[in-house]
Design a protein around this motif. Structure first.
Motif, PDB file in Angstrom:
ATOM      1  N   VAL A  27       4.375   9.693   6.179  1.00 42.75           N
ATOM      2  CA  VAL A  27       5.456   9.437   7.120  1.00 42.75           C
ATOM      3  C   VAL A  27       4.868   8.745   8.340  1.00 42.75           C
ATOM      4  CG1 VAL A  27       7.221  10.459   8.600  1.00 42.75           C
ATOM      5  CG2 VAL A  27       6.745  11.458   6.348  1.00 42.75           C
ATOM      6  N   GLY A  28       5.435   7.606   8.707  1.00 45.99           N
ATOM      7  CA  GLY A  28       4.940   6.893   9.878  1.00 45.99           C
ATOM      8  C   GLY A  28       5.173   5.399   9.762  1.00 45.99           C
ATOM      9  N   GLU A  29       4.917   4.709  10.838  1.00 50.77           N
ATOM     10  CA  GLU A  29       5.105   3.262  10.864  1.00 50.77           C
ATOM     11  C   GLU A  29       4.187   2.597   9.838  1.00 50.77           C
ATOM     12  OE1 GLU A  29       4.902  -0.483  14.054  1.00 50.77           O
ATOM     13  OE2 GLU A  29       4.600   1.585  14.726  1.00 50.77           O
ATOM     14  N   LEU A  30       4.706   1.578   9.180  1.00 46.77           N
ATOM     15  CA  LEU A  30       3.904   0.840   8.208  1.00 46.77           C
ATOM     16  C   LEU A  30       3.107  -0.226   8.955  1.00 46.77           C
ATOM     17  CD1 LEU A  30       6.597   0.356   5.392  1.00 46.77           C
ATOM     18  CD2 LEU A  30       5.051   2.292   5.772  1.00 46.77           C
ATOM     19  N   ASN A  31       1.937   0.150   9.439  1.00 49.90           N
ATOM     20  CA  ASN A  31       1.085  -0.791  10.161  1.00 49.90           C
ATOM     21  C   ASN A  31      -0.361  -0.631   9.714  1.00 49.90           C
ATOM     22  OD1 ASN A  31      -0.068   1.417  11.598  1.00 49.90           O
ATOM     23  ND2 ASN A  31       1.518   1.300  13.156  1.00 49.90           N
ATOM     24  N   LYS A  32      -1.219  -1.516  10.199  1.00 53.57           N
ATOM     25  CA  LYS A  32      -2.617  -1.509   9.759  1.00 53.57           C
ATOM     26  C   LYS A  32      -3.332  -0.233  10.141  1.00 53.57           C
ATOM     27  CE  LYS A  32      -3.294  -6.523   9.588  1.00 53.57           C
ATOM     28  NZ  LYS A  32      -4.053  -7.692  10.110  1.00 53.57           N
ATOM     29  N   ASN A  33      -3.012   0.318  11.302  1.00 51.10           N
ATOM     30  CA  ASN A  33      -3.681   1.530  11.746  1.00 51.10           C
ATOM     31  C   ASN A  33      -3.359   2.723  10.855  1.00 51.10           C
ATOM     32  OD1 ASN A  33      -5.093   3.374  13.663  1.00 51.10           O
ATOM     33  ND2 ASN A  33      -3.024   4.137  13.980  1.00 51.10           N
ATOM     34  N   LYS A  34      -2.106   2.821  10.414  1.00 53.90           N
ATOM     35  CA  LYS A  34      -1.719   3.951   9.557  1.00 53.90           C
ATOM     36  C   LYS A  34      -2.352   3.836   8.174  1.00 53.90           C
ATOM     37  CE  LYS A  34       0.827   6.059  12.596  1.00 53.90           C
ATOM     38  NZ  LYS A  34       0.356   7.328  13.217  1.00 53.90           N
ATOM     39  N   ASN A  35      -2.738   2.608   7.779  1.00 55.34           N
ATOM     40  CA  ASN A  35      -3.662   2.424   6.651  1.00 55.34           C
ATOM     41  C   ASN A  35      -3.135   2.934   5.304  1.00 55.34           C
ATOM     42  OD1 ASN A  35      -6.233   1.547   5.734  1.00 55.34           O
ATOM     43  ND2 ASN A  35      -7.057   3.632   5.866  1.00 55.34           N
ATOM     44  N   GLN A  36      -1.810   2.830   5.092  1.00 56.83           N
ATOM     45  CA  GLN A  36      -1.238   3.336   3.832  1.00 56.83           C
ATOM     46  C   GLN A  36      -1.797   2.633   2.601  1.00 56.83           C
ATOM     47  OE1 GLN A  36       0.667   2.300   6.477  1.00 56.83           O
ATOM     48  NE2 GLN A  36       2.196   3.868   6.988  1.00 56.83           N
ATOM     49  N   LYS A  37      -2.372   1.456   2.813  1.00 58.99           N
ATOM     50  CA  LYS A  37      -2.889   0.691   1.672  1.00 58.99           C
ATOM     51  C   LYS A  37      -3.958   1.457   0.902  1.00 58.99           C
ATOM     52  CE  LYS A  37      -6.509  -1.786   4.230  1.00 58.99           C
ATOM     53  NZ  LYS A  37      -7.031  -3.111   4.645  1.00 58.99           N
ATOM     54  N   VAL A  38      -4.712   2.312   1.593  1.00 63.18           N
ATOM     55  CA  VAL A  38      -5.792   3.029   0.915  1.00 63.18           C
ATOM     56  C   VAL A  38      -5.227   4.062  -0.068  1.00 63.18           C
ATOM     57  CG1 VAL A  38      -6.174   4.967   2.522  1.00 63.18           C
ATOM     58  CG2 VAL A  38      -8.099   4.025   1.295  1.00 63.18           C
ATOM     59  N   ILE A  39      -4.078   4.629   0.245  1.00 64.18           N
ATOM     60  CA  ILE A  39      -3.459   5.584  -0.676  1.00 64.18           C
ATOM     61  C   ILE A  39      -2.906   4.859  -1.896  1.00 64.18           C
ATOM     62  CG2 ILE A  39      -1.721   7.395  -0.947  1.00 64.18           C
ATOM     63  CD1 ILE A  39      -3.972   8.123   0.950  1.00 64.18           C
ATOM     64  N   ILE A  40      -2.338   3.670  -1.670  1.00 65.40           N
ATOM     65  CA  ILE A  40      -1.851   2.877  -2.802  1.00 65.40           C
ATOM     66  C   ILE A  40      -3.008   2.545  -3.745  1.00 65.40           C
ATOM     67  CG2 ILE A  40      -0.811   0.664  -3.474  1.00 65.40           C
ATOM     68  CD1 ILE A  40       0.806   0.764  -0.885  1.00 65.40           C
ATOM     69  N   LYS A  41      -4.160   2.175  -3.186  1.00 72.39           N
ATOM     70  CA  LYS A  41      -5.335   1.888  -4.005  1.00 72.39           C
ATOM     71  C   LYS A  41      -5.794   3.135  -4.763  1.00 72.39           C
ATOM     72  CE  LYS A  41      -7.198  -1.822  -1.074  1.00 72.39           C
ATOM     73  NZ  LYS A  41      -8.312  -2.223  -0.168  1.00 72.39           N
ATOM     74  N   ALA A  42      -5.717   4.293  -4.076  1.00 78.60           N
ATOM     75  CA  ALA A  42      -6.130   5.540  -4.712  1.00 78.60           C
ATOM     76  C   ALA A  42      -5.200   5.898  -5.869  1.00 78.60           C
ATOM     77  CB  ALA A  42      -6.137   6.671  -3.677  1.00 78.60           C
ATOM     78  N   ILE A  43      -3.897   5.686  -5.677  1.00 77.81           N
ATOM     79  CA  ILE A  43      -2.927   5.959  -6.744  1.00 77.81           C
ATOM     80  C   ILE A  43      -3.202   5.056  -7.943  1.00 77.81           C
ATOM     81  CG2 ILE A  43      -0.482   5.934  -7.369  1.00 77.81           C
ATOM     82  CD1 ILE A  43      -1.194   8.136  -5.392  1.00 77.81           C
ATOM     83  N   ALA A  44      -3.496   3.793  -7.656  1.00 76.80           N
ATOM     84  CA  ALA A  44      -3.809   2.856  -8.742  1.00 76.80           C
ATOM     85  C   ALA A  44      -5.062   3.296  -9.484  1.00 76.80           C
ATOM     86  CB  ALA A  44      -3.988   1.448  -8.178  1.00 76.80           C
TER      87      ALA A  44
ATOM     88  N   LYS B  79       9.107   2.231   8.613  1.00 79.53           N
ATOM     89  CA  LYS B  79       9.183   0.780   8.534  1.00 79.53           C
ATOM     90  C   LYS B  79       8.107   0.185   9.425  1.00 79.53           C
ATOM     91  CE  LYS B  79      12.809   0.597  12.078  1.00 79.53           C
ATOM     92  NZ  LYS B  79      14.186   0.118  12.409  1.00 79.53           N
ATOM     93  N   GLY B  80       7.835  -1.114   9.243  1.00 74.85           N
ATOM     94  CA  GLY B  80       6.807  -1.736  10.063  1.00 74.85           C
ATOM     95  C   GLY B  80       6.402  -3.094   9.535  1.00 74.85           C
ATOM     96  N   ASP B  81       5.479  -3.737  10.234  1.00 77.38           N
ATOM     97  CA  ASP B  81       5.127  -5.123   9.923  1.00 77.38           C
ATOM     98  C   ASP B  81       4.255  -5.273   8.677  1.00 77.38           C
ATOM     99  OD1 ASP B  81       2.621  -4.264  10.796  1.00 77.38           O
ATOM    100  OD2 ASP B  81       2.721  -5.334  12.705  1.00 77.38           O
ATOM    101  N   GLN B  82       3.830  -4.155   8.079  1.00 73.88           N
ATOM    102  CA  GLN B  82       3.005  -4.237   6.870  1.00 73.88           C
ATOM    103  C   GLN B  82       3.805  -4.005   5.587  1.00 73.88           C
ATOM    104  OE1 GLN B  82      -0.496  -5.045   6.556  1.00 73.88           O
ATOM    105  NE2 GLN B  82       0.217  -5.873   8.506  1.00 73.88           N
ATOM    106  N   LEU B  83       5.113  -3.911   5.697  1.00 75.30           N
ATOM    107  CA  LEU B  83       5.931  -3.612   4.525  1.00 75.30           C
ATOM    108  C   LEU B  83       5.710  -4.621   3.398  1.00 75.30           C
ATOM    109  CD1 LEU B  83       8.117  -2.106   2.987  1.00 75.30           C
ATOM    110  CD2 LEU B  83       9.837  -3.461   4.228  1.00 75.30           C
ATOM    111  N   GLU B  84       5.797  -5.905   3.702  1.00 74.14           N
ATOM    112  CA  GLU B  84       5.659  -6.921   2.657  1.00 74.14           C
ATOM    113  C   GLU B  84       4.267  -6.903   2.041  1.00 74.14           C
ATOM    114  OE1 GLU B  84       6.861 -10.779   3.941  1.00 74.14           O
ATOM    115  OE2 GLU B  84       8.928 -10.173   4.364  1.00 74.14           O
ATOM    116  N   ASN B  85       3.238  -6.715   2.874  1.00 70.78           N
ATOM    117  CA  ASN B  85       1.870  -6.660   2.354  1.00 70.78           C
ATOM    118  C   ASN B  85       1.682  -5.463   1.422  1.00 70.78           C
ATOM    119  OD1 ASN B  85       1.083  -8.938   3.758  1.00 70.78           O
ATOM    120  ND2 ASN B  85       0.311  -7.804   5.526  1.00 70.78           N
ATOM    121  N   LEU B  86       2.237  -4.330   1.810  1.00 69.42           N
ATOM    122  CA  LEU B  86       2.118  -3.138   0.978  1.00 69.42           C
ATOM    123  C   LEU B  86       2.908  -3.299  -0.325  1.00 69.42           C
ATOM    124  CD1 LEU B  86       2.467  -0.387   3.748  1.00 69.42           C
ATOM    125  CD2 LEU B  86       0.378  -1.045   2.546  1.00 69.42           C
TER     126      LEU B  86
END
Length: 342
Positions: free
Chosen positions: A176-193, A207-214
């Protein structure tokens, strides 16, 4: 009590409505978060006029720009007995912070420290750092307090598994939190993969500016249907309460409110081992802590929690106990004690 603040992103009328009856007056000042914005000079004039005409006993300030401005503007009234308390929600210089942060913010905070009577911090790393400054007193409190009133599940809560078409034995990891580089959700997506487990699903609320990248990352890893972007939700508590694990892989935090709220909901955690998060989590007790960029460690933490029901229950129990001192009813006592001592 009186309050001075910016226009709060255009929400000042909402703030006035919520605080109606609680404060004597709300002043607006022309201050913004960017330290290089020239409008802050006008904001300094606004703050100085308010302070000089207010005859206050205690001035409580926070946030770097507002904190510096207020402490400078209060130099005269401090000589007449007014006390200034600076509350740090998270220094911009911390272990692992960019060099530029240390070059800009550290010398300013160190120089400004003696312009306050008290610095209050909400994590241990900042507390130790502030103790090296020339300031009469430094205190640590357990954050600003999580509002437990809003953490009650709705009577008509939606079934998130039904909404997403998941089965009862699917394992849900939530952030839960803003989708931005600091929140770093990308690492969890990589872990799930990396785990490649058909039963593990990842929910992101925010929501946030990293939505499309994620979303692109999800597609590249073939995780469509496994990673769910829910956007901004007002029923986050209901959703969180139905998840199995809370993940917070942030690179920087002052004190992690979202993790504390997840702990209150009884979730075990897979978090970064950074300032703030280390204050509320303990590896092997509250769940698992990992280096923010260590995909392998996050994957292993999720896997272990999924496979070990007894530890998941133990971590849940530990977190429900740990979070008590971070609830607003307790932190309010700490703040009141500090104010009384001033």
């Amino acid at each position: 009590m009186e309050i001075a603040c910016s226009v709060v992103g255009g929400r000042i009328d909402e703030i006035r409505e919520k605080l109606n009856g609680y404060v004597k007056k709300i002043h607006t000042v022309r201050l913004v978060r960017s330290p290089v914005n020239p409008i802050n000079f006008k904001g300094y004039g606004d703050v100085k006029e308010i302070i000089n005409n207010g005859h206050y006993d205690i001035i409580w300030t926070n946030e770097p720009v507002m904190g510096v401005t207020v402490r400078l503007a209060a130099r005269k009234v401090r000589k007449n007995g007014t006390k200034v308390m600076y509350m740090v929600h998270g220094f911009h210089f911390y272990k692992g912070a960019p060099l530029l942060n240390w070059m800009v913010y550290y010398p300013i905070e160190k120089m400004m420290a003696n312009k306050a009577d008290l610095i209050t911090t909400i994590n241990r790393e900042d507390y130790k750092r502030a103790q090296t400054f020339t300031v009469p007193r430094v205190e640590y409190i357990h954050g600003i307090g999580i509002n437990t009133e809003r953490l009650t599940k709705s009577e008509n809560a939606i079934d998130i598994r039904e909404e997403l078409g998941l089965s009862s034995d699917d394992f849900i990891v939530i952030s839960v939190g803003e989708l931005n580089k600091n929140k770093n959700q990308k690492v969890i997506i990589k872990a799930i993969a990396q785990l490649n487990d058909s039963k593990i699903h990842y929910i992101l609320c925010g929501k946030g500016d990293q939505l499309e990248n994620l979303q692109s990352q999800v597609k590249e890893n073939g995780l469509e249907g496994k990673v769910h972007f829910l956007g901004y939700r007002k029923d986050v508590v209901d959703i969180t309460s139905q998840a199995d694990v809370f993940a917070m892989p942030s690179k920087r935090e002052g004190l992690p409110v979202a993790s504390l709220e997840a702990m209150y909901c009884g979730l075990p955690l897979v978090n970064s081992n950074i300032r703030g998060l280390e204050d509320v989590t303990e590896n092997g007790k509250s769940g698992y802590t990992c280096d923010p960029d260590d995909v392998d460690a996050f994957a292993e933490g999720v896997r272990k929690l999924k496979e070990n029901d007894s530890f998941r229950e133990e971590a849940s129990s530990n977190n429900l106990e740990t979070v008590k001192k971070y609830c607003v009813s307790e932190t309010k006592k700490e703040v009141e004690s500090i104010i009384a001592s001033l």
